[in-house]
Design a protein around this motif. Structure first.
Motif, PDB file in Angstrom:
ATOM      1  N   ASP A  18       0.871  -1.186   0.000  1.00 35.51           N
ATOM      2  CA  ASP A  18       0.000   0.000   0.000  1.00 35.51           C
ATOM      3  C   ASP A  18       0.909   1.238   0.000  1.00 35.51           C
ATOM      4  O   ASP A  18       1.688   1.432   0.941  1.00 35.51           O
ATOM      5  CB  ASP A  18      -0.876  -0.042   1.255  1.00 35.51           C
ATOM      6  N   PRO A  19       0.824   2.089  -1.036  1.00 35.26           N
ATOM      7  CA  PRO A  19       1.738   3.227  -1.130  1.00 35.26           C
ATOM      8  C   PRO A  19       1.670   4.155   0.076  1.00 35.26           C
ATOM      9  O   PRO A  19       2.640   4.848   0.393  1.00 35.26           O
ATOM     10  CB  PRO A  19       1.287   3.965  -2.392  1.00 35.26           C
ATOM     11  N   SER A  20       0.527   4.158   0.770  1.00 33.89           N
ATOM     12  CA  SER A  20       0.402   5.066   1.921  1.00 33.89           C
ATOM     13  C   SER A  20       1.068   4.503   3.176  1.00 33.89           C
ATOM     14  O   SER A  20       1.228   5.216   4.161  1.00 33.89           O
ATOM     15  CB  SER A  20      -1.075   5.362   2.200  1.00 33.89           C
ATOM     16  N   ALA A  21       1.453   3.227   3.148  1.00 31.93           N
ATOM     17  CA  ALA A  21       2.065   2.612   4.327  1.00 31.93           C
ATOM     18  C   ALA A  21       3.586   2.720   4.212  1.00 31.93           C
ATOM     19  O   ALA A  21       4.294   1.728   3.997  1.00 31.93           O
ATOM     20  CB  ALA A  21       1.628   1.156   4.464  1.00 31.93           C
ATOM     21  N   ALA A  22       4.076   3.932   4.357  1.00 33.00           N
ATOM     22  CA  ALA A  22       5.501   4.194   4.092  1.00 33.00           C
ATOM     23  C   ALA A  22       6.415   3.411   5.037  1.00 33.00           C
ATOM     24  O   ALA A  22       7.440   2.853   4.606  1.00 33.00           O
ATOM     25  CB  ALA A  22       5.765   5.693   4.224  1.00 33.00           C
ATOM     26  N   THR A  23       6.060   3.354   6.305  1.00 35.78           N
ATOM     27  CA  THR A  23       6.934   2.676   7.271  1.00 35.78           C
ATOM     28  C   THR A  23       7.049   1.185   6.968  1.00 35.78           C
ATOM     29  O   THR A  23       8.140   0.603   7.016  1.00 35.78           O
ATOM     30  CB  THR A  23       6.389   2.867   8.707  1.00 35.78           C
TER      31      THR A  23
END
Lengths: 334, 222
Positions: A18-23
């Motif tokens: 998921d691109p928003s889950a950077a960590t």
């Protein structure tokens, strides 16, 4: 000459990709540079990998609501899988990597002796994760450690100044656990007693008990927590704290010190819970605690075992269904 | 009389693990599993150290990998560790039962006294010899395997010595050795015969029970 194989690490997170889950993506990328990482997005996939392969470390997320998992019951979380893994194999290194754990998750994973717990929302969580996995790999499991059970001795106790649990409640709980004598010490004295010389008049230590409504977060307190944890399981340490969501940083420090038991004073019958925890801490002194696994997990974990081949070597002199058994009641033998 | 002691043979431990895993080839196997489970939970069980060593050897040191003509002789340590972990998980309930502080399971690990060597050194008596030959004659598979007919070879001798020692140390308890091994049944039957002879030094409180009839033992557990 062939290159040595990289240690295998399993990474479970429902937000992988998921691109928003950077960590999550940064952690996966960083781990993959050093280790042979298998990334999975569901509890079912992680379980399957656990049953199939030996991994040096398992990194598990807790909240799995984003997973598209049609196999696993929806109420199961990463903490459930940590418990299952630790029950089936006492030297499995499990690291929780989550920012959605609740108090019951903290207790569940601590009491099944996960290797560590990292708050994913912490600024340096990825660095901490890489360091912790590296530490696991650098110090592989010590293998079977039989407990050297203690049925008597001292229980070193730290009770914080403003603690809602009375001293006499603790004394009663310790005495009820066996031939144990509570010895109340300040936290720093307790830590140094464990790592250097016992104070005069203190018998051999069977267990350690820390009781506080809330541990303070001063560096000296936290380094004493680490020091006390470093001697476990000889002796084991029981923490009884009043836990709420806001206590996460302190509780994680405690979990990462690998306590024997973590009890939530908000939920328990204090004296009974302390007595049970001390009795078990003394029983498992020096060894690795073994947990009963549930039948469903055991069956899943053992389905690849060739039981017929295993049994062939053991049952060669056995009669089929007992038709050749001796009548052991006959001839006046019994 | 003290509470009864149940002494488990290697095959009994195997049936327990196989049953827990759902590997029950016959209904009688699952009955054995249920009864062993009840004895572990409610009875006083002793597992001779030798039995543990024998089943450990079986689980962890035989068929070290899934050999195929392609993999024969190949050094593949990763495949071995996968294999080992699977075996470890399968074995876990035995160690858990032995060490569970809530269960009354004891691991017996005392050295037998020197005079017990005679038990293995001496000729077997005529009654035991007759029983053994009867067994081999009646067995469906009449083909003798390597080392057969046999009696107290290898671990079996040590397991019987352990059972005898446990009974001697617990003279006020009825000690019941549970096994499906017909040869060991014959040996325990012989121990009982010999215990009746004055000066034999053998315990009169050691009994044997076939694990096919293990359910009978549950009646007196209380």
């Amino acid at each position: 000459m062939t290159e040595p194989e990289k240690p295998r690490v399993l990474f479970l997170d429902d937000d992988i990709g998921d691109p928003s889950a950077a960590t999550v993506n940064a952690a996966l990328e960083a781990l993959s540079k050093q280790f042979d990482v298998k990334a999975v997005k569901t509890l079912a996939q992680a379980s399957e990998e656990f049953y199939k392969h030996a991994y040096a470390a398992f990194v598990l997320d807790i909240d799995m609501r984003h997973a598209n998992d049609t196999v696993t019951p929806t109420d199961r979380r990463g903490s459930w899988l940590a418990q299952t893994m630790r029950s089936l194999s006492a030297d499995t290194a499990v690291i929780m990597f989550s920012n959605m754990g609740e108090v019951p998750d903290w207790i569940q994973v601590a009491n099944h002796h996960v290797y560590g717990y990292i708050d994913k929302s912490h600024e340096q969580s990825v660095e901490h994760l890489i360091a912790m996995v590296g530490k696991v790999i650098a110090s592989p499991p010590v293998g079977w450690q039989s407990p050297q059970s203690r049925s008597s001795g001292s229980v070193l106790v730290y009770r914080s100044a403003a603690c809602s649990v009375e001293q006499d409640q603790i004394e009663k709980a310790v005495s009820a656990a066996g031939d144990f004598e509570p010895k109340f010490l300040p936290l720093d004295k307790l830590a140094s007693a464990l790592t250097s010389k016992l104070p005069d008049g203190v018998r051999e230590v069977a267990a350690v008990l820390i009781v506080a409504d809330e541990l303070d977060t001063r560096p000296s307190t936290m380094s004493n927590v680490d020091l006390i944890g470093s001697v476990g399981p000889s002796p084991n340490t029981v923490y009884a704290l009043r836990m709420e969501k806001g206590h996460l940083p302190t509780v994680l420090r405690v979990i990462n010190s690998q306590p024997f038991r973590l009890l939530n004073l908000n939920d328990i019958d204090i004296e009974t819970a302390l007595t049970d925890a001390i009795r078990l801490a003394a029983y498992w002194y020096g060894g690795n605690e073994l947990f009963a696994s549930d039948d469903e997990a055991y069956r899943a974990a053992t389905q690849r075992i060739d039981w017929a081949a295993l049994g062939a070597g053991l049952l060669s002199d056995e009669a089929d269904d007992g038709e050749l058994d001796f009548d052991l009641d006959a001839e006046g033998v019994n | 009389m003290q509470p009864q002691i149940f002494i488990f043979d290697t095959g009994v431990l195997y049936r327990y693990l196989a049953g827990k895993a759902g590997f029950d080839t016959k209904q009688s196997d699952s009955k054995v599993f249920e009864s062993v489970k009840t004895l572990l939970e409610r009875g006083r069980v002793v597992i001779p150290h030798t039995v543990l060593v024998e089943i450990l050897g079986q689980f962890f040191h035989q068929q070290l990998c899934n050999l195929t003509p392609q993999t024969l002789g190949q050094h593949n340590y990763r495949a071995y560790t996968d294999w080992y972990r699977a075996r470890q998980r399968a074995f876990n309930p035995i160690m858990q039962a032995i060490l569970d502080p809530n269960l009354k399971v004891e691991l017996y690990r005392r050295e037998p006294p020197l005079e017990s060597v005679g038990f293995i050194y001496d000729a077997i008596n005529e009654n035991l010899h007759r029983d053994l030959m009867d067994f081999y004659r009646k067995r469906k598979d009449k083909q003798l395997r390597a080392r057969e007919p046999k009696c107290l070879d290898g671990m079996d001798g040590q397991i019987i010595l352990d059972a005898v020692s446990i009974a001697k140390e617990n003279r006020k308890s009825r000690c019941t050795f549970i096994t499906q091994d017909v040869v060991l049944q014959a040996v325990i039957k012989d121990v009982r015969r010999r215990a009746c002879v004055a000066g034999s030094g053998l315990p009169s409180n050691l009994f044997c029970h076939s694990s096919w009839r293990i359910r009978e033992l549950l009646n007196n557990l209380g």
